[in-house]
Scaffold this motif. Sequence first.
Motif, PDB file in Angstrom:
ATOM      1  N   TYR A 138       0.826  -1.212   0.000  1.00  0.00           N
ATOM      2  CA  TYR A 138       0.000   0.000   0.000  1.00  0.00           C
ATOM      3  C   TYR A 138       0.855   1.255   0.000  1.00  0.00           C
ATOM      4  O   TYR A 138       2.048   1.221   0.323  1.00  0.00           O
ATOM      5  N   THR A 146      -3.676   5.087   3.540  1.00  0.00           N
ATOM      6  CA  THR A 146      -4.198   3.757   3.874  1.00  0.00           C
ATOM      7  C   THR A 146      -3.102   2.852   4.445  1.00  0.00           C
ATOM      8  O   THR A 146      -3.377   1.993   5.282  1.00  0.00           O
ATOM      9  N   ARG A 184      -3.790   1.206   8.049  1.00  0.00           N
ATOM     10  CA  ARG A 184      -3.745  -0.250   8.175  1.00  0.00           C
ATOM     11  C   ARG A 184      -2.731  -0.675   9.237  1.00  0.00           C
ATOM     12  O   ARG A 184      -2.986  -1.607  10.011  1.00  0.00           O
ATOM     13  N   ASP A 223      -5.921  -8.144  -2.061  1.00  0.00           N
ATOM     14  CA  ASP A 223      -7.184  -7.933  -1.351  1.00  0.00           C
ATOM     15  C   ASP A 223      -8.377  -8.266  -2.247  1.00  0.00           C
ATOM     16  O   ASP A 223      -9.383  -8.803  -1.778  1.00  0.00           O
ATOM     17  N   ASP A 248      -7.165  -7.325   8.998  1.00  0.00           N
ATOM     18  CA  ASP A 248      -7.488  -6.525   7.814  1.00  0.00           C
ATOM     19  C   ASP A 248      -8.542  -5.484   8.168  1.00  0.00           C
ATOM     20  O   ASP A 248      -9.602  -5.815   8.712  1.00  0.00           O
ATOM     21  N   ILE A 249      -8.282  -4.236   7.829  1.00  0.00           N
ATOM     22  CA  ILE A 249      -9.133  -3.128   8.259  1.00  0.00           C
ATOM     23  C   ILE A 249     -10.543  -3.198   7.684  1.00  0.00           C
ATOM     24  O   ILE A 249     -11.508  -2.771   8.321  1.00  0.00           O
TER      25      ILE A 249
END
Length: 436
Positions: A38, A42, A46, A254, A321-322
């Motif tokens: 990422y 973000t 995360r 993802d 995982d958010i």
Amino acid sequence: MEPDDEIYANGEPDSSNNRNRPIISGEQLDIEAYAGLYTGRTKITRLLFIADQCGQNNNTAMQMEALRMAYEEIKKGENTQLFRDVVHKIDGRLGDKYGMDSAWCEAVDRRAVQKKEKLENELNAYRTNLIKESIRMGYNDFGDYHYTHGSLADAFKSYVRTRDYCTTSKHVIHMCMSAILVSIETGQFTHVTSYISKAEQTVDALDPNTVSKLHCAAGLAHLDSKKYKLAARKFLEVAPELGNSYNEVIAPQDVATYGGLCALASFDRMELKNKVIDSINFRNFLELVPEVRELIHDFYSSHYASCLEYLGNLKANLMLDIHLHDHVQTLYDQIRNKALIQYTHPFVSVDLHVMANAFKTTVAGLEKELEALITDNQIQARIDSHNKILYARHADQRNATFQRVLQTGNEFDRDVRAMLLRANLIKLEYKASRKL
């Protein structure tokens, strides 16, 4: 293996299957490799989410690693408030090197004040001259400024204000994508859906990569609202050309994980085969996450023990995982229930001891799960608790046939009476008209 043998091996590992299977790994998440997927805000959010979750689970080593990386990443930007929050969370546990840097904060805040004054002066000049394109760019610069400094609500307002000054379709798309980015960061998924709709109406300016980004955003919005089937469909529509071009929001890994798990939980066997396993586009994403690819194939092949083992090993990392954290247990329950239903479907009776072995659980635990599914009318069966056997409750075909025959006879009788009545009415009306 004979067909009958294959049915009775339902749920058991296939010893004759010689395909190369990846080793199931229950190792903890490699935070550095994960964060490397990422960029931008973000990446930091995360890392902070991982730190919070590890703090709750007393995994101090992993928590400190995430906070250390977040500290270093924040110092590359200009968000001093987030920096102070991270320093407070670290609380001196990483030494002086990761303590409060007041000089850096003051320097960044000073530059921020100067930049804000400059942007305000430029925007006022643009307004005075009534140059639409310049005003649009001025508001957009303000949005970027607020986003960089962590004022997401102000950033959203500035981006949305550019809408009145958009002169081309590309400007509208840029405004929508900026609003979607901020809305995802703030968790305002109703705004995400709204601006996806606006962007999709601007068909002439949509390139394939932008369409894939919109599919990703729509998938996240549906996932947040627990519409797993719609989420799966959106993630499955993402083109592999997306690559790392949207890693300020989502990584291609993802897309595979979210799409695969949502599809397993909500698709029937036909959809799973046609839209996931046989999908050339989605196959490219699944190659990035071999564990998800294998568990999907195992589920479709009725190797439930192996499938559930993959899921069990992935669970700890998925909980970090958010976007997926709040949905992991629900998705797992739905996938397990589907596996139980599919296992029992071909049989007239099932030995609960054999079935419990296939699902790596106890007979008592399996019995409770089956009771819940029978009560919910998802499995048509009854349980012999003494002998530990599940008996399918099939429909009485003889009785059903009689019922259909009786219904057809009643319908025929009604239609004949109606025709006779109509014929008599026509006849009487005809005689009456003759007398007149």
